[in-house]
Scaffold this motif. Structure first.
Motif, PDB file in Angstrom:
ATOM      1  N   LEU A 167       0.820  -1.222   0.000  1.00  0.00           N
ATOM      2  CA  LEU A 167       0.000   0.000   0.000  1.00  0.00           C
ATOM      3  C   LEU A 167       0.850   1.266   0.000  1.00  0.00           C
ATOM      4  O   LEU A 167       0.576   2.202  -0.740  1.00  0.00           O
ATOM      5  CB  LEU A 167      -0.947   0.001   1.200  1.00  0.00           C
ATOM      6  N   PHE A 168       1.900   1.280   0.801  1.00  0.00           N
ATOM      7  CA  PHE A 168       2.704   2.500   0.885  1.00  0.00           C
ATOM      8  C   PHE A 168       3.562   2.738  -0.357  1.00  0.00           C
ATOM      9  O   PHE A 168       4.220   3.766  -0.467  1.00  0.00           O
ATOM     10  CB  PHE A 168       3.554   2.499   2.162  1.00  0.00           C
ATOM     11  N   VAL A 169       3.523   1.831  -1.303  1.00  0.00           N
ATOM     12  CA  VAL A 169       4.211   2.039  -2.583  1.00  0.00           C
ATOM     13  C   VAL A 169       3.324   2.815  -3.568  1.00  0.00           C
ATOM     14  O   VAL A 169       3.781   3.221  -4.633  1.00  0.00           O
ATOM     15  CB  VAL A 169       4.629   0.686  -3.224  1.00  0.00           C
ATOM     16  N   LEU A 170       2.072   3.039  -3.200  1.00  0.00           N
ATOM     17  CA  LEU A 170       1.161   3.793  -4.083  1.00  0.00           C
ATOM     18  C   LEU A 170       1.474   5.290  -4.005  1.00  0.00           C
ATOM     19  O   LEU A 170       2.182   5.745  -3.099  1.00  0.00           O
ATOM     20  CB  LEU A 170      -0.298   3.530  -3.667  1.00  0.00           C
ATOM     21  N   GLU A 171       0.912   6.048  -4.959  1.00  0.00           N
ATOM     22  CA  GLU A 171       1.145   7.494  -4.994  1.00  0.00           C
ATOM     23  C   GLU A 171       0.584   8.177  -3.734  1.00  0.00           C
ATOM     24  O   GLU A 171      -0.437   7.761  -3.198  1.00  0.00           O
ATOM     25  CB  GLU A 171       0.421   8.102  -6.212  1.00  0.00           C
ATOM     26  N   ASP A 172       1.254   9.260  -3.333  1.00  0.00           N
ATOM     27  CA  ASP A 172       0.827  10.027  -2.155  1.00  0.00           C
ATOM     28  C   ASP A 172      -0.631  10.459  -2.211  1.00  0.00           C
ATOM     29  O   ASP A 172      -1.320  10.499  -1.209  1.00  0.00           O
ATOM     30  CB  ASP A 172       1.665  11.311  -2.044  1.00  0.00           C
ATOM     31  N   ASP A 173      -1.080  10.839  -3.428  1.00  0.00           N
ATOM     32  CA  ASP A 173      -2.428  11.395  -3.510  1.00  0.00           C
ATOM     33  C   ASP A 173      -3.507  10.336  -3.768  1.00  0.00           C
ATOM     34  O   ASP A 173      -4.655  10.673  -4.073  1.00  0.00           O
ATOM     35  CB  ASP A 173      -2.495  12.502  -4.576  1.00  0.00           C
ATOM     36  N   THR A 174      -3.155   9.062  -3.616  1.00  0.00           N
ATOM     37  CA  THR A 174      -4.184   8.008  -3.706  1.00  0.00           C
ATOM     38  C   THR A 174      -5.168   8.180  -2.544  1.00  0.00           C
ATOM     39  O   THR A 174      -4.759   8.205  -1.381  1.00  0.00           O
ATOM     40  CB  THR A 174      -3.536   6.605  -3.630  1.00  0.00           C
ATOM     41  N   VAL A 175      -6.443   8.307  -2.873  1.00  0.00           N
ATOM     42  CA  VAL A 175      -7.471   8.433  -1.839  1.00  0.00           C
ATOM     43  C   VAL A 175      -7.687   7.056  -1.220  1.00  0.00           C
ATOM     44  O   VAL A 175      -7.723   6.056  -1.940  1.00  0.00           O
ATOM     45  CB  VAL A 175      -8.811   8.907  -2.458  1.00  0.00           C
ATOM     46  N   VAL A 176      -7.832   7.002   0.102  1.00  0.00           N
ATOM     47  CA  VAL A 176      -8.063   5.720   0.767  1.00  0.00           C
ATOM     48  C   VAL A 176      -9.433   5.746   1.445  1.00  0.00           C
ATOM     49  O   VAL A 176      -9.708   6.625   2.267  1.00  0.00           O
ATOM     50  CB  VAL A 176      -6.981   5.447   1.841  1.00  0.00           C
ATOM     51  N   TYR A 177     -10.288   4.793   1.056  1.00  0.00           N
ATOM     52  CA  TYR A 177     -11.555   4.605   1.764  1.00  0.00           C
ATOM     53  C   TYR A 177     -11.425   3.337   2.609  1.00  0.00           C
ATOM     54  O   TYR A 177     -11.466   2.229   2.069  1.00  0.00           O
ATOM     55  CB  TYR A 177     -12.709   4.420   0.786  1.00  0.00           C
ATOM     56  N   PRO A 178     -11.277   3.483   3.913  1.00  0.00           N
ATOM     57  CA  PRO A 178     -11.176   2.302   4.769  1.00  0.00           C
ATOM     58  C   PRO A 178     -12.535   1.617   4.985  1.00  0.00           C
ATOM     59  O   PRO A 178     -13.580   2.186   4.657  1.00  0.00           O
ATOM     60  CB  PRO A 178     -10.657   2.866   6.095  1.00  0.00           C
ATOM     61  N   GLY A 179     -12.492   0.428   5.545  1.00  0.00           N
ATOM     62  CA  GLY A 179     -13.708  -0.333   5.829  1.00  0.00           C
ATOM     63  C   GLY A 179     -14.583   0.301   6.899  1.00  0.00           C
ATOM     64  O   GLY A 179     -15.768  -0.004   6.998  1.00  0.00           O
ATOM     65  N   HIS A 180     -13.994   1.155   7.725  1.00  0.00           N
ATOM     66  CA  HIS A 180     -14.749   1.872   8.762  1.00  0.00           C
ATOM     67  C   HIS A 180     -14.142   3.263   8.894  1.00  0.00           C
ATOM     68  O   HIS A 180     -12.931   3.424   8.750  1.00  0.00           O
ATOM     69  CB  HIS A 180     -14.650   1.164  10.122  1.00  0.00           C
TER      70      HIS A 180
END
Ligand SMILES: [Zn+2]
Ligand SMILES: [Zn+2]
Length: 226
Positions: A196-209
């Protein structure tokens, strides 16, 4: 891109309906509870879009009851009202957990029907094309053995940013619990750092909660993995 995200059930699992505005093809991620609310939102999206929606897949980040609890009803009503689609997708390493839905519920005095069979088991890095939406699967064990994150790739044609649906693996300034069967803290931290931390800085993350965050923010500020 149409992205309707809303919490469902007592555990407030974030469910997402994602639809390609050009073709009307879509997916639902983690239909954990409140099947009627999900159906109602589908109907609203459909009337706003002005064309029929075809839900191709029910994607699951993992097989805890709060993420799979409405899968059966949602699939059955899609089949009844729309005829086809809604293939149930899961990682094979959560198959047993999925089969134990009723047992998972019994611990909390919740009743569930027997789950429907899984239609498709993900391969790591598998890609799915749904209209103009492109998803890829990242197997991120740790919270459960079969936990995955779903990456929705950027596509300017439909105003779609890069989005990660991280299930119970990565949260805003937190990570999923690892004390349940199949959990491992060491494995989870490795998954987050390597996948996951290899993705771009501005990748939006929607967590499960809980609320959304960004990969760059978590890489710098997450006290468990930064
Ligand atoms: Zn979970
Ligand atoms: Zn959960």
């Amino acid at each position: 891109m149409i992205n309707v995200s809303f919490p469902v059930g007592a555990f407030q699992c974030n469910c997402h309906i994602l639809v390609c505005p050009l073709t009307g093809d879509g997916v639902i991620i983690d239909p954990g509870d409140e099947p009627h609310k999900i159906q109602q939102l589908l109907a609203e999206i459909e009337s706003n879009l002005g064309k029929p929606i075809s839900i191709q897949y029910l994607f699951h980040t993992h097989a805890h009851f709060d993420h799979i609890g409405a899968t059966r009803s949602v699939k059955e009503s899609i089949l009844q009202n729309r005829g086809a689609g809604a293939a149930i997708c899961l990682h094979r390493q959560d198959k047993r957990l999925y089969g134990f839905l009723r047992l998972q519920g019994a611990v909390l005095l919740r009743r569930y029907k027997k789950p429907l069979p899984v239609d498709h088991f993900y391969e790591d890095d598998e890609e799915f094309f749904v209209g103009r939406l492109k998803f890829s699967i990242r197997h991120t064990p740790g919270h459960t053995a079969g936990s995955v994150c779903l990456l929705l790739h950027e596509n300017s044609e439909i105003q779609c940013p890069e989005i990660l649906f991280s299930g119970d693996t990565l949260f805003y300034r937190g990570v999923g619990r690892t004390d349940l069967p199949g959990g491992s803290a060491e494995t989870l931290i490795k998954s987050v750092r390597q996948r996951l931390f290899v993705l771009e800085d501005d990748t939006v993350v929607y967590p499960g909660h809980g609320g959304k965050t960004f990969i760059g923010y978590e890489r710098r500020n997450n006290p468990f993995v930064s």
